[in-house]
Design an enzyme around this catalytic site. Structure first.
Site, mmCIF file in Angstrom:
data_model
loop_
_atom_site.group_PDB
_atom_site.id
_atom_site.type_symbol
_atom_site.label_atom_id
_atom_site.label_comp_id
_atom_site.label_asym_id
_atom_site.label_seq_id
_atom_site.Cartn_x
_atom_site.Cartn_y
_atom_site.Cartn_z
ATOM 1 C CG ASN A 63 25.937 34.930 24.471
ATOM 2 O OD1 ASN A 63 25.941 34.757 25.679
ATOM 3 N ND2 ASN A 63 25.198 35.858 23.895
ATOM 4 C CD GLU A 65 26.443 39.501 21.607
ATOM 5 O OE1 GLU A 65 26.526 40.743 21.773
ATOM 6 O OE2 GLU A 65 25.361 38.874 21.601
ATOM 7 C CB CYS A 74 25.830 30.213 20.092
ATOM 8 S SG CYS A 74 24.924 30.985 18.764
ATOM 9 C CD GLU A 76 23.231 27.291 22.571
ATOM 10 O OE1 GLU A 76 23.984 28.280 22.437
ATOM 11 O OE2 GLU A 76 21.997 27.368 22.478
ATOM 12 C CB CYS A 113 21.142 29.317 16.413
ATOM 13 S SG CYS A 113 22.886 28.859 16.236
ATOM 14 C CB CYS A 116 24.058 25.726 18.489
ATOM 15 S SG CYS A 116 25.128 27.150 18.795
HETATM 16 N N1 THU Z 1 22.746 32.968 21.378
HETATM 17 C C1 THU Z 1 23.324 31.897 22.022
HETATM 18 O O1 THU Z 1 24.432 32.000 22.546
HETATM 19 N N2 THU Z 1 22.626 30.750 22.074
HETATM 20 C C2 THU Z 1 21.344 30.591 21.639
HETATM 21 O O2 THU Z 1 20.762 29.523 21.808
HETATM 22 C C3 THU Z 1 20.665 31.700 20.950
HETATM 23 C C4 THU Z 1 21.471 32.916 20.726
HETATM 24 C C5 THU Z 1 23.485 34.233 21.381
HETATM 25 C C6 THU Z 1 24.068 34.666 20.084
HETATM 26 C C7 THU Z 1 24.149 36.160 20.289
HETATM 27 O O3 THU Z 1 25.326 36.466 21.011
HETATM 28 C C8 THU Z 1 22.961 36.488 21.172
HETATM 29 O O4 THU Z 1 22.609 35.268 21.796
HETATM 30 C C9 THU Z 1 21.756 37.054 20.431
HETATM 31 O O5 THU Z 1 21.396 36.239 19.375
#
Ligand code: THU
Length: 162
Positions: A63, A65, A74, A76, A113, A116
């Site tokens: 991920n 940010e 994310c 994925e 999520c 994704c």
């Molecule tokens: N996140 C992912 O990368 N994948 C997931 O399956 C769930 C959430 C990330 C998004 C964000 O950067 C952090 O986790 C918190 O939600």
């Protein structure tokens, strides 16, 4: 009488990583490694995803940010987009997702999520083969689904556009 549609979702619950074959264990390892390089300064929730293509190449993502929160992405989708951009002719056949709060190596239950799940479904359509997805469930179990239908029933698909 009202009609009712019943949708059956199959999730295989795997007790331990050791019960999986070498290919899955390697993919889990790659997803864990990717999580250590996540850029998640705001949530400190570090996610790694590893996808394996039909030529067996593994592409990872984590991920990313941003101070403008919705701009991040994310793990994925980072992995899927990287795979499709680098290997546009190869189908994704499986994906492992591993997440940890902080970077201490204590991996936690995490499922993809909604956005994704939609992206996984799109790459299934593009690659014309089901994508198997492995993620961590509660109590150190692993959840394995055989395709995106098990993650996203009643999904919007390219057929919906015609
Ligand atoms: N996140 C992912 O990368 N994948 C997931 O399956 C769930 C959430 C990330 C998004 C964000 O950067 C952090 O986790 C918190 O939600």
């Amino acid at each position: 009488m009202d009609k009712r549609l019943e949708i059956n979702i199959k999730i295989e619950v795997v007790e331990s990583e050791n019960d999986l074959d070498d290919a899955w264990q390697l993919l889990i390892q790659k997803a864990k490694e990717a999580s250590y390089s996540a850029y998640a300064p705001y949530s400190d929730f570090n996610v790694g995803a590893a996808v394996q293509l039909d030529n067996n190449i593994i592409v990872t993502g984590n991920n990313q940010e941003n101070a403008v929160y919705p701009t991040g992405l994310c793990a994925e989708r980072v992995a899927l987009f990287a795979a499709s951009s680098q290997y546009p002719k190869n189908a994704v056949k499986r994906m492992a997702i591993m997440a940890q709060k902080g970077k201490k190596g204590k991996f936690l239950p995490a499922t993809p999520c909604g956005g994704c799940r939609q992206a996984i479904s799109e790459y299934e359509t593009k690659g014309k083969i089901p994508i198997r997805v492995l993620m961590m469930g509660p109590h150190h179990t692993l959840y394995l689904v055989n395709n995106s239908d098990s993650l996203l029933p009643l999904k919007f698909s390219p057929d919906s556009l015609t």
